[in-house]
Scaffold this active site. Structure first.
Site, PDB file in Angstrom:
ATOM      1  N   GLY A  49       0.852  -1.184   0.000  1.00  0.00           N
ATOM      2  CA  GLY A  49       0.000   0.000   0.000  1.00  0.00           C
ATOM      3  C   GLY A  49       0.879   1.222   0.000  1.00  0.00           C
ATOM      4  O   GLY A  49       1.733   1.376  -0.861  1.00  0.00           O
ATOM      5  N   GLU A  50       0.715   2.037   1.011  1.00  0.00           N
ATOM      6  CA  GLU A  50       1.536   3.252   1.147  1.00  0.00           C
ATOM      7  C   GLU A  50       1.953   3.363   2.610  1.00  0.00           C
ATOM      8  O   GLU A  50       1.115   3.556   3.489  1.00  0.00           O
ATOM      9  CB  GLU A  50       0.728   4.464   0.674  1.00  0.00           C
ATOM     10  CG  GLU A  50       1.413   5.793   0.890  1.00  0.00           C
ATOM     11  CD  GLU A  50       2.843   5.808   0.382  1.00  0.00           C
ATOM     12  OE1 GLU A  50       3.093   5.431  -0.782  1.00  0.00           O
ATOM     13  OE2 GLU A  50       3.728   6.187   1.167  1.00  0.00           O
ATOM     14  N   SER A  51       3.266   3.217   2.818  1.00  0.00           N
ATOM     15  CA  SER A  51       3.753   3.113   4.193  1.00  0.00           C
ATOM     16  C   SER A  51       3.510   4.397   4.990  1.00  0.00           C
ATOM     17  O   SER A  51       3.323   4.334   6.206  1.00  0.00           O
ATOM     18  CB  SER A  51       5.234   2.745   4.209  1.00  0.00           C
ATOM     19  OG  SER A  51       5.997   3.697   3.501  1.00  0.00           O
ATOM     20  N   CYS A  81       6.088  -5.168   0.333  1.00  0.00           N
ATOM     21  CA  CYS A  81       6.235  -3.810  -0.207  1.00  0.00           C
ATOM     22  C   CYS A  81       6.107  -2.771   0.910  1.00  0.00           C
ATOM     23  O   CYS A  81       7.004  -2.670   1.737  1.00  0.00           O
ATOM     24  CB  CYS A  81       5.245  -3.592  -1.355  1.00  0.00           C
ATOM     25  SG  CYS A  81       5.771  -2.268  -2.443  1.00  0.00           S
ATOM     26  N   ARG A 110      12.890   3.463   0.079  1.00  0.00           N
ATOM     27  CA  ARG A 110      11.547   3.624  -0.501  1.00  0.00           C
ATOM     28  C   ARG A 110      11.636   4.016  -1.963  1.00  0.00           C
ATOM     29  O   ARG A 110      12.533   4.748  -2.356  1.00  0.00           O
ATOM     30  CB  ARG A 110      10.761   4.705   0.240  1.00  0.00           C
ATOM     31  CG  ARG A 110      10.232   4.273   1.578  1.00  0.00           C
ATOM     32  CD  ARG A 110       9.434   5.391   2.226  1.00  0.00           C
ATOM     33  NE  ARG A 110       8.206   5.674   1.508  1.00  0.00           N
ATOM     34  CZ  ARG A 110       7.730   6.908   1.314  1.00  0.00           C
ATOM     35  NH1 ARG A 110       8.387   7.940   1.749  1.00  0.00           N
ATOM     36  NH2 ARG A 110       6.604   7.074   0.667  1.00  0.00           N
ATOM     37  N   ILE A 137       5.568  -2.636  -7.514  1.00  0.00           N
ATOM     38  CA  ILE A 137       4.826  -1.382  -7.715  1.00  0.00           C
ATOM     39  C   ILE A 137       5.433  -0.320  -6.796  1.00  0.00           C
ATOM     40  O   ILE A 137       5.271  -0.400  -5.571  1.00  0.00           O
ATOM     41  CB  ILE A 137       3.327  -1.561  -7.401  1.00  0.00           C
ATOM     42  CG1 ILE A 137       2.725  -2.693  -8.245  1.00  0.00           C
ATOM     43  CG2 ILE A 137       2.573  -0.246  -7.658  1.00  0.00           C
ATOM     44  CD1 ILE A 137       1.325  -3.115  -7.813  1.00  0.00           C
ATOM     45  N   ARG A 138       6.115   0.647  -7.381  1.00  0.00           N
ATOM     46  CA  ARG A 138       6.814   1.683  -6.586  1.00  0.00           C
ATOM     47  C   ARG A 138       7.492   1.045  -5.367  1.00  0.00           C
ATOM     48  O   ARG A 138       7.344   1.495  -4.228  1.00  0.00           O
ATOM     49  CB  ARG A 138       5.845   2.791  -6.146  1.00  0.00           C
ATOM     50  CG  ARG A 138       5.299   3.604  -7.321  1.00  0.00           C
ATOM     51  CD  ARG A 138       4.466   4.788  -6.873  1.00  0.00           C
ATOM     52  NE  ARG A 138       3.422   4.426  -5.927  1.00  0.00           N
ATOM     53  CZ  ARG A 138       2.271   3.830  -6.262  1.00  0.00           C
ATOM     54  NH1 ARG A 138       2.022   3.541  -7.519  1.00  0.00           N
ATOM     55  NH2 ARG A 138       1.392   3.518  -5.349  1.00  0.00           N
ATOM     56  N   HIS A 178       4.837  -8.212  -4.708  1.00  0.00           N
ATOM     57  CA  HIS A 178       3.448  -8.453  -4.295  1.00  0.00           C
ATOM     58  C   HIS A 178       2.959  -9.853  -4.680  1.00  0.00           C
ATOM     59  O   HIS A 178       2.175  -9.981  -5.626  1.00  0.00           O
ATOM     60  CB  HIS A 178       2.519  -7.424  -4.964  1.00  0.00           C
ATOM     61  CG  HIS A 178       2.708  -6.030  -4.497  1.00  0.00           C
ATOM     62  ND1 HIS A 178       2.111  -5.532  -3.352  1.00  0.00           N
ATOM     63  CD2 HIS A 178       3.426  -5.009  -5.009  1.00  0.00           C
ATOM     64  CE1 HIS A 178       2.456  -4.264  -3.196  1.00  0.00           C
ATOM     65  NE2 HIS A 178       3.246  -3.926  -4.189  1.00  0.00           N
ATOM     66  N   GLU A 180       0.688 -11.338  -3.341  1.00  0.00           N
ATOM     67  CA  GLU A 180      -0.772 -11.308  -3.149  1.00  0.00           C
ATOM     68  C   GLU A 180      -1.523 -10.832  -4.388  1.00  0.00           C
ATOM     69  O   GLU A 180      -2.745 -10.956  -4.452  1.00  0.00           O
ATOM     70  CB  GLU A 180      -1.136 -10.434  -1.934  1.00  0.00           C
ATOM     71  CG  GLU A 180      -0.974  -8.922  -2.121  1.00  0.00           C
ATOM     72  CD  GLU A 180       0.459  -8.415  -1.945  1.00  0.00           C
ATOM     73  OE1 GLU A 180       1.411  -9.222  -1.960  1.00  0.00           O
ATOM     74  OE2 GLU A 180       0.620  -7.183  -1.801  1.00  0.00           O
TER      75      GLU A 180
END
Ligand code: GLN
Length: 198
Positions: A49-51, A81, A110, A137-138, A178, A180
């Protein structure tokens, strides 16, 4: 099939995909948003997601202290991630004031792969699992690891060749891609085996 309950931290990110992956391999996952829900699980997945968002939501939900305590007590944790970032003791290119649960003595960078490679797939040789396709992804990569951290996978082609993308120390597993988001459940099975033997 384990009789242990695996929780998925469901504050932000792709926790539904992790829950679906666990169900696909016969597990009965529980979504964890609050400290009393953490108490009911034997292991935890921290999703992608976004840490920075996860950090703020975890602080609001008062999850930092309970997660850190469980990690210190040996609870198995699997981060992907942003989840890897949340497990790392140190971040390069962190947001101002950004905090992690920590516990894994690694430094992650990051958004390490750069803008031009925001999202890509790369074949990976994963120790103990085999060849698989990593979806990035990023993504962060692992800049460095301390003694005792096992490197399980590195990038095998392209400009980032050699960069570390999967690590384990004891009951803590973290990958920068990922699994998942795929129907290849071997990394989740690897974690379930860790939970069973914990
Ligand atoms: N770049 C994101 C972060 O810093 C991680 C991206 C992801 O989880 N797909 O948290």
């Amino acid at each position: 099939m384990t009789d242990k309950t695996i929780g998925v931290l469901a504050l932000q990110g792709d926790f539904r995909e992790h829950a679906a992956s666990l169900k696909a391999i016969g597990q009965n996952p529980v979504l964890v948003r609050r400290p009393h829900e953490l108490e009911q699980v034997d292991a935890l997945i921290v999703p992608g997601g976004e840490s920075t968002a996860m950090w703020k939501l975890a602080a609001t939900a008062e999850m930092f202290e309970p997660v850190r305590k469980r990690v210190a007590d040996g609870m198995p944790v699997f981060g992907t991630c942003a989840g890897m970032i949340m497990m790392a003791d140190r971040i390069v290119d962190a947001a101002a004031g950004q905090q992690t649960f920590g516990g894994l003595p690694i430094t992650v960078r990051r958004n390490a792969f750069g803008r031009q490679t925001e999202s890509f797939e790369e074949p990976i040789a994963f120790e103990g699992v085999g060849e698989l396709t990593g979806v990035f992804i990023r993504a962060p990569w692992v800049e460095s690891v301390e003694d005792g951290v096992e490197v399980l996978a590195r990038v095998t082609s392209g400009p980032a060749t050699g960069r570390i993308v999967a690590v384990r120390q004891g009951s803590l597993l973290a990958v920068s891609f990922h699994p998942e988001l795929t129907t290849d459940y071997r990394v989740h099975e690897y974690f379930v085996a860790m939970v069973e033997s914990a």
